[in-house]
Enzyme design. Structure first.
Site, mmCIF file in Angstrom:
data_model
loop_
_atom_site.group_PDB
_atom_site.id
_atom_site.type_symbol
_atom_site.label_atom_id
_atom_site.label_comp_id
_atom_site.label_asym_id
_atom_site.label_seq_id
_atom_site.Cartn_x
_atom_site.Cartn_y
_atom_site.Cartn_z
ATOM 1 N N ASP A 11 119.306 9.351 102.904
ATOM 2 C CA ASP A 11 118.411 8.431 102.187
ATOM 3 C C ASP A 11 118.220 7.246 103.130
ATOM 4 O OD1 ASP A 11 117.285 6.438 100.666
ATOM 5 O OD2 ASP A 11 118.641 6.667 98.958
ATOM 6 N N TYR A 228 130.920 1.675 96.769
ATOM 7 C CA TYR A 228 129.696 2.380 96.383
ATOM 8 C C TYR A 228 128.554 2.035 97.340
ATOM 9 C CZ TYR A 228 125.762 4.170 93.851
ATOM 10 O OH TYR A 228 124.627 4.868 93.532
ATOM 11 N N LYS A 231 124.512 7.590 96.444
ATOM 12 C CA LYS A 231 125.092 8.872 96.087
ATOM 13 C C LYS A 231 125.042 9.844 97.251
ATOM 14 C CE LYS A 231 127.031 9.600 92.996
ATOM 15 N NZ LYS A 231 128.415 9.101 92.759
#
Ligand code: F6R
Ligand code: MG
Ligand code: MG
Length: 365
Positions: A11, A228, A231
């Protein structure tokens, strides 16, 4: 002819938010990869997207984990990040966790699935790509495809599959691996792969003759980064027909919109919806999670295709069910089990909130 099939994804910027990839990014990636094909490094390639993830599907003869192939992917992601920055796309370069390439993209943010094999007379492959989910999402579908006779009748009635498959399972927390033979060890296998946030099926092999059948990306971004950072949005390559499950047996597990982690802020469970590439545009509450499947025949390493396998109408019910499940899950708001359990929330906002309130917790006695 020995062929390596590599799928490397990242991404490197979303359009709009995290919902889609910008066409200029796909065009830039195709330019970069086309050069490598002209220079003879690649036999063929297909550039595509799943949601906000850029997917590079490449065939070559360099073997898995080849530095030149990994560098090509890394340089492509860097060049595409430049485009993403110019367009001020959201999260430009978000999956490039390292400043510079150092030999292999594994552990640097991008996801990789690759396999090397002798191309068969007819080499059918299906490439699965998911968005808004984590690497363990393939555990249940891979179990169904290669070990569940209620999904894959070939395990029962095709003599070339009757001896079963073996699963290499990675423990991503302890950095260990173990191999299970099916059908005799399915109960042991399920103890582990039923916990997909920690144990992930990596390659699957046909047992007799021993041959690679499937390979998935199993890196967990949050474990690599310790926080984090988006994903995993994993990919998985599956060989089909002949000694392997038929195309319909490979796709059948996705008629169940299985619950996966990764929806909104990587902090929610939601149904995995099988969709066409065009419909991999997760918008509702940044989801629900999506999976696409591109089918190819290989001809001397040339990618004949793709066919967009989940565009088929027979997946309409699965999509409807996924939307119904999404409604039901959403009504739980910030409550488990829609929201992830505490251990998984460690990689999100939880640590900051706990730190802020530390002095306010007093003993119950
Ligand atoms: C991204 C995702 C999204 C984002 C959310 C917040 O894969 O799941 O739900 O986490 O849109 O994004 P940021 O923090 O980039 O503003
Ligand atoms: Mg994103
Ligand atoms: Mg994504």
């Amino acid at each position: 002819m020995r062929i390596t099939l590599s799928v490397i994804k990242a991404d490197i910027g979303g359009f709009v938010g995290h919902s889609e990839s910008h066409p200029d990014i796909l065009a830039k990636a195709s330019d970069c990869i086309e050069k490598a094909k002209k220079d003879g490094l690649l036999i063929d390639y297909h550039v595509t997207k799943c949601g906000d993830d850029l997917q590079l599907i490449m065939t070559h003869q360099q073997g898995v984990d080849d530095e030149k192939i990994h560098k090509l992917a890394w340089d492509t992601f860097v060049d595409c990040t430049e485009v993403a920055k110019k367009l001020k796309l959201h999260g430009a370069g978000q999956d490039l966790l390292a400043d510079a390439f150092s030999g292999n993209v594994r552990g640097m943010g991008p996801g990789v699935a690759a396999m090397e094999f002798e191309e068969r007379k007819a080499e059918t492959v299906i490439i699965f790509m998911a968005d808004k989910t984590s690497s363990g999402a393939w555990n249940l579908p891979l179990y169904r495809m290669f070990a569940d006779p209620f999904n894959t009748v070939g395990l029962v009635i095709a003599s070339n599959m009757h001896n079963g498959f073996s699963y290499e399972v990675h423990d991503v927390k302890e950095h260990k691996k173990i191999t299970f033979n099916t059908p005799e060890e399915i109960y042991d296998l399920l103890v582990f792969i039923g916990a997909p946030s920690r144990y992930m099926v990596k390659p699957v092999y046909h047992r007799d003759p021993s041959e690679i059948a499937a390979s998935s990306s199993s890196q967990r971004l949050s474990i690599i980064a310790g926080r984090y950072v988006g994903k995993d949005d994993p990919v998985c390559i599956v060989r089909s027909q002949g000694n392997f499950p038929a195309v319909g047996e490979v796709l059948e597990p996705f008629t169940l919109p299985l619950l996966v982690e990764g929806w909104m802020r990587g902090s929610h469970h939601g149904p995995l919806m099988p969709v066409s590439v065009q419909d991999s545009t997760p918008t509702r509450f940044d989801g629900p999670p999506r999976v696409v499947a591109l089918g190819f025949q290989l001809a001397g390493g040339k990618l004949i295709g793709p066919r967009d396998m989940f565009a088929d109408k027979s997946f309409d019910n699965a999509r409807q069910q996924a939307n119904d499940i999404a409604d039901y899950m959403r009504r739980h708001g910030p409550f488990e089990p829609h929201r992830l359990p505490l251990e998984e929330m460690e990689y999100t906002t939880m640590p900051q909130v706990v730190e802020k309130l530390e002095g306010r917790f007093t003993s119950l006695e």
